[in-house]
Design a protein around this motif. Structure first.
Motif: not given
Length: 289
Positions: A121, A145, A165
Motif C-alpha cells: 500500500g 485506499a 486508508e
C-alpha cells in the motif's frame, strides 16, 4: 518512377533502423544509470513500451530494406509477435505489482507521477528530473485506499485528491516551479497571500492566527498548525487531519519579500472533495498587514 520509389523505401527503412537503434541505446543507457543514480522511468510501463517500439521499428526497417523469402517473413513475424505479447504480459503483471498513477500538465511540460506498491500500500511521489526519468521524492501519508483524482491548478501545480486508508480525504500537491521575481530561494505561501482575496462567493483572508476561508457566507478559520506547504506554490488547509482546501499561486502571481509592495497576480482556492469541481480563482482585495 521505380527508382524514386526504391530510394524512398530505402530512406524509410534506414530511418526506422536508426529509430530502433536509438530505442535500444536508450534502454541500455537506462539499465546502466538506474542502479548508479537511483533513477526510474517516471512510469514503469515505459520500459516495456520502448521494448515494443524498438522491435517494431527494427522489424519494419528489415521489411523495407531486405527482400525475404516467404518462410523467413513468417518466422520473423511470428518471433516479433511473440516478443510483443511477452512484453504486454510483463507490462500488465508489473502494473499489478506497482500501480502507476500519472498525469501530464496542460502544456505538456510536466509529469505528475505516483507509484503505489499494491502489496504494502506504500505510495511514493516521483519527481521528474530528466524528462521521462525520475527519482522518488515524498511518501504519501496516509496511504491511498480508494478513489483519487488529479487536477492541474496551473501548468506547474497538480493537486492529487484521494481517499485514504483512515477513511479521510487527503490532498498531495505536486509543484514544479516558483513565482520568484527577486533572489529569494525559498518563501512561504502563507506569507505571500497577505491580505484579503475574493471572488463572487468565496474569500480568503490571512489573519494573525491563521487563514480564514469564507464560502457562501460560511467562514472557517484554519490555524497555522493545520497549514501544510508543498514546494513554494501551494498549501493545504486541514481540519481533524483531513484536507479541506488547497490554495495555490496562479501563474501570473509574483512573489516578493517586501510586504509593503503591492501584490501582483491571482490565487486559486480548490476544495478537497472526490466530486468533480473546479478551482476558484481569487483576486487581491487589499487589507495587507
Amino acid at each position: 518512377m521505380k527508382q524514386s520509389k526504391v530510394k524512398w523505401t530505402k530512406s524509410v527503412g534506414w530511418l526506422l533502423f536508426l529509430m530502433a537503434i536509438g530505442f535500444f541505446c536508450l534502454q541500455i543507457g537506462y539499465l546502466i544509470i538506474q542502479p548508479r543514480y537511483q533513477v526510474e522511468y517516471i512510469d514503469n510501463r515505459i520500459f516495456y513500451v520502448i521494448n515494443m517500439l524498438s522491435i517494431i521499428c527494427l522489424y519494419m526497417a528489415l521489411l523495407f530494406l531486405l527482400t525475404w523469402k516467404k518462410i523467413w517473413t513468417v518466422v520473423v513475424t511470428t518471433m516479433v509477435t511473440l516478443f510483443i505479447i511477452v512484453n504486454v504480459v510483463l507490462l500488465v503483471e508489473r502494473n499489478k505489482e506497482v500501480k502507476n498513477i500519472s498525469s501530464i500538465s496542460p502544456n505538456l511540460q510536466q509529469i505528475f507521477a505516483i507509484k503505489q506498491d499494491t502489496e504494502t500500500g506504500e505510495a511514493m511521489y516521483y519527481r521528474s528530473y530528466y524528462g521521462i526519468l525520475s527519482r522518488p521524492k515524498d511518501r504519501l501519508e496516509p496511504e491511498i485506499a480508494g478513489d483519487y483524482k488529479i487536477e492541474w491548478l496551473a501548468n506547474d501545480i497538480a493537486a492529487f485528491t484521494y481517499e485514504a486508508e483512515d477513511q479521510t480525504i487527503q490532498q498531495f500537491i505536486g509543484t514544479y516551479g516558483d513565482r520568484q521575481e527577486d533572489s529569494m530561494s525559498y518563501y512561504y505561501v502563507a506569507s505571500q497571500i497577505r491580505g484579503k482575496w475574493g471572488a463572487d462567493n468565496a474569500q480568503v483572508e490571512r489573519q494573525n492566527n491563521g487563514i480564514a476561508i469564507t464560502v457562501d457566507d460560511q467562514t472557517e478559520l484554519f490555524g497555522w498548525d493545520n497549514v501544510e506547504q508543498f514546494g513554494t506554490l501551494a498549501i493545504v488547509l486541514k481540519k481533524n487531519n483531513e484536507a479541506v482546501w488547497a490554495i495555490s499561486l496562479d501563474e501570473n502571481f509574483v512573489a516578493n519579500s517586501e510586504e509593503i509592495e503591492p501584490t501582483v497576480g491571482n490565487i486559486s482556492l480548490y476544495k478537497a472533495t472526490m466530486e468533480e469541481n473546479d478551482p476558484i480563482v481569487l483576486a487581491y482585495q487589499g487589507g495587507a498587514f
